[in-house]
Design a protein around this motif. Structure first.
Motif, short mmCIF file in Angstrom:
data_model
loop_
_atom_site.label_atom_id
_atom_site.label_comp_id
_atom_site.label_asym_id
_atom_site.label_seq_id
_atom_site.Cartn_x
_atom_site.Cartn_y
_atom_site.Cartn_z
N ASN A 185 0.83 -1.21 0.00
CA ASN A 185 0.00 0.00 0.00
C ASN A 185 0.87 1.26 0.00
O ASN A 185 0.83 2.07 0.93
N PRO A 186 1.69 1.44 -1.04
CA PRO A 186 2.67 2.53 -1.05
C PRO A 186 2.06 3.92 -1.04
O PRO A 186 2.76 4.88 -0.68
N ASP A 187 0.79 4.07 -1.41
CA ASP A 187 0.18 5.40 -1.41
C ASP A 187 -0.47 5.74 -0.07
O ASP A 187 -1.03 6.82 0.10
N SER A 188 -0.40 4.83 0.89
CA SER A 188 -0.97 5.07 2.21
C SER A 188 0.09 5.54 3.18
O SER A 188 1.29 5.46 2.91
N VAL A 189 -0.36 6.04 4.33
CA VAL A 189 0.54 6.54 5.36
C VAL A 189 0.42 5.63 6.59
O VAL A 189 -0.68 5.29 7.02
N LEU A 190 1.57 5.24 7.13
CA LEU A 190 1.62 4.41 8.32
C LEU A 190 1.93 5.28 9.53
O LEU A 190 2.97 5.96 9.56
N VAL A 191 1.04 5.28 10.51
CA VAL A 191 1.25 6.04 11.75
C VAL A 191 0.83 5.19 12.93
O VAL A 191 -0.25 4.58 12.92
N GLY A 192 1.67 5.11 13.94
CA GLY A 192 1.31 4.37 15.15
C GLY A 192 2.44 4.37 16.16
O GLY A 192 3.48 4.99 15.94
N ARG A 193 2.21 3.66 17.26
CA ARG A 193 3.18 3.60 18.35
C ARG A 193 4.03 2.33 18.19
O ARG A 193 3.51 1.24 18.00
N ALA A 194 5.33 2.47 18.33
CA ALA A 194 6.25 1.36 18.07
C ALA A 194 6.23 0.32 19.18
O ALA A 194 6.30 0.65 20.37
N VAL A 195 6.13 -0.94 18.77
CA VAL A 195 6.48 -2.09 19.60
C VAL A 195 7.65 -2.74 18.90
O VAL A 195 7.56 -3.10 17.72
N THR A 196 8.78 -2.91 19.58
CA THR A 196 10.00 -3.34 18.90
C THR A 196 10.36 -4.78 19.22
O THR A 196 10.05 -5.30 20.30
N ALA A 197 11.03 -5.41 18.27
CA ALA A 197 11.55 -6.76 18.46
C ALA A 197 12.91 -6.86 17.77
O ALA A 197 13.12 -6.26 16.70
N ASP A 242 -0.79 0.30 17.33
CA ASP A 242 0.63 -0.04 17.39
C ASP A 242 1.18 -0.30 16.00
O ASP A 242 0.44 -0.60 15.06
N VAL A 243 2.49 -0.19 15.87
CA VAL A 243 3.22 -0.62 14.68
C VAL A 243 4.31 -1.58 15.14
O VAL A 243 5.12 -1.23 16.01
N TYR A 244 4.34 -2.76 14.55
CA TYR A 244 5.34 -3.77 14.90
C TYR A 244 6.62 -3.43 14.15
O TYR A 244 6.67 -3.46 12.91
N VAL A 245 7.68 -3.09 14.89
CA VAL A 245 8.96 -2.65 14.32
C VAL A 245 10.01 -3.71 14.63
O VAL A 245 10.32 -3.96 15.80
N VAL A 246 10.58 -4.32 13.59
CA VAL A 246 11.40 -5.52 13.77
C VAL A 246 12.79 -5.36 13.15
O VAL A 246 12.92 -5.08 11.96
N ASP A 247 13.80 -5.58 13.98
CA ASP A 247 15.17 -5.71 13.47
C ASP A 247 15.39 -7.18 13.13
O ASP A 247 15.66 -8.00 14.01
N GLN A 248 15.26 -7.52 11.86
CA GLN A 248 15.42 -8.90 11.40
C GLN A 248 16.76 -9.07 10.71
O GLN A 248 16.94 -9.91 9.85
N PHE A 249 17.72 -8.20 11.08
CA PHE A 249 19.12 -8.19 10.61
C PHE A 249 19.21 -8.36 9.09
O PHE A 249 20.15 -8.94 8.56
N ASP A 250 18.20 -7.82 8.37
CA ASP A 250 18.16 -7.87 6.90
C ASP A 250 18.27 -9.30 6.38
O ASP A 250 18.83 -9.56 5.30
N ILE A 307 3.54 -2.95 9.47
CA ILE A 307 4.82 -3.26 10.09
C ILE A 307 5.94 -2.44 9.47
O ILE A 307 5.82 -1.92 8.36
N VAL A 308 7.03 -2.32 10.23
CA VAL A 308 8.32 -1.89 9.69
C VAL A 308 9.26 -3.05 9.98
O VAL A 308 9.58 -3.35 11.13
N TYR A 309 9.68 -3.73 8.92
CA TYR A 309 10.34 -5.03 9.05
C TYR A 309 11.66 -5.02 8.31
O TYR A 309 11.69 -5.04 7.07
N ASP A 310 12.75 -4.96 9.06
CA ASP A 310 14.08 -4.84 8.46
C ASP A 310 14.58 -6.23 8.07
O ASP A 310 15.51 -6.78 8.67
N GLY A 311 13.96 -6.80 7.04
CA GLY A 311 14.29 -8.13 6.56
C GLY A 311 13.34 -8.51 5.45
O GLY A 311 12.61 -7.68 4.91
N ALA A 312 13.35 -9.80 5.11
CA ALA A 312 12.48 -10.31 4.03
C ALA A 312 11.16 -10.82 4.62
O ALA A 312 11.14 -11.43 5.69
N ILE A 313 10.08 -10.55 3.92
CA ILE A 313 8.78 -11.13 4.26
C ILE A 313 8.43 -12.20 3.23
O ILE A 313 9.06 -12.31 2.18
N ARG A 314 7.41 -13.01 3.54
CA ARG A 314 6.92 -14.03 2.61
C ARG A 314 5.41 -13.85 2.45
O ARG A 314 4.81 -12.98 3.07
#
Length: 312
Positions: free
Chosen positions: A83-95, A133-141, A165-172
């Motif tokens: 959904n690249p034309d949308s805006v993501l806003v929320g509170r971070a939950v980190t992993a 919330d927004v799920y924010v993940v360091d998935q070490f790329d 989500i903000v996901y620093d890695g690959a999704i499936r």
């Protein structure tokens, strides 16, 4: 030397007994500038009303405010999006995930059982999510055998948060994720494989942090930061600066509307509008705000609050 070794052992034991999740007291200590409401675990809870107003803020506006406050490492770009034309806003939950290591993984699994966590480690942070919330993940790329999120967990995340989500890695399962309506998400890459979490066999990832200070690309994220994702970039706004970011954006938005209108009318030159405004232009701007207060893309109450502080 013995003292240092003892402190290290105690720190490791403290980490393990917390089963990766930061304590309330630690989170309070790490976010001293936030004076507002918090969740039970200590995570800052920026009001929904500010999150609503944040959706109109541009990355440039937010970045400028944070830069002026000496927060210089809050933005990261070059994301793939759903959904690249949308805006993501929320509170971070980190992993924070790391490449799988069986000895650590087994210990963390044991403490997960003690803490009555269910299923595999990649679902534990998701169990904490709530609306906005927004799920924010360091998935070490991680790429091949790295994805911990597909359409099943994606549906769960969206049901709990109404967000992505903000996901620093690959999704499936990217096709399935795109079918989840407003699942506005930022991720690094796509791979059809999935992670494996068997410490006695194939093990690709180990969860080492929940709601701890987290690195996402070149940005530092704290649980409770306001996530603003749009136009291929994501910025993480410390909660105590969220209101300033919103108010600054709203004033910039109104000044731009006024300036563009006056330029089209030929009342002022580009040089006059692009430089520091004269007292005459400031007076004109205040009158314009009053004359159009019910027509502008900023609430009447916010405009009135702004006008109270003006001398014109």
């Amino acid at each position: 030397m013995k003292t240092n070794c003892l402190l290290l052992v105690l720190a490791c034991l403290c980490f393990l007994t917390q089963a990766q999740q930061i304590t309330r007291d630690q989170l309070l200590a790490l976010t001293p500038d936030w004076k507002g409401e918090r969740f039970a675990d200590g995570r800052p809870k920026v009001p929904d009303s500010l999150l609503d107003r944040m959706k109109l803020v541009t990355l440039e506006e937010a970045w400028a405010v944070l830069r002026n406050e000496n927060f210089k490492h809050q933005f990261d770009g070059d994301w793939k999006t759903i959904n690249p034309d949308s805006v993501l806003v929320g509170r971070a939950v980190t992993a924070i995930f790391m490449p799988g290591r069986p000895d650590i993984h087994r210990v963390i699994d044991k403490f997960g059982v003690r803490d009555k966590r269910v299923k595999s480690q990649n679902s534990w942070p998701i169990d904490l999510l709530v609306k906005r919330d927004v799920y924010v993940v360091d998935q070490f790329d991680a790429y091949e055998d790295g994805p911990t999120i597909g359409d099943n967990l994606g549906n769960s995340i969206y049901a709990k948060t109404g967000n992505g989500i903000v996901y620093d890695g690959a999704i499936r399962d990217i096709k399935g994720l795109k079918e989840i309506g407003s699942f506005t998400s930022f991720f690094r890459s796509y791979h059809p494989s999935h992670h494996l979490n068997n410490p006695d066999g194939d093990l690709n990832t180990t969860l080492v942090g929940i709601n701890q200070p987290t690195r996402i690309g070149k940005a530092t994220v704290m649980p409770g930061d306001v996530v603003l994702g749009r136009d291929g970039g994501v910025i993480f706004i410390p909660p105590h600066l969220a209101e300033k970011v919103v108010k600054t954006s709203e004033i910039v938005r109104l000044r731009d509307m006024f300036g563009h209108q006056r330029l089209r009318e030929g009342k002022y030159t580009p040089g006059q509008i692009d430089s520091r405004w004269s007292e005459e232009i400031e007076k004109d701007f205040s009158k314009w705000l009053n004359d159009h207060i019910n027509e502008l893309p900023v609430s009447k109450s916010q405009i009135q609050e702004f006008l109270k502080g003006r001398t014109w």
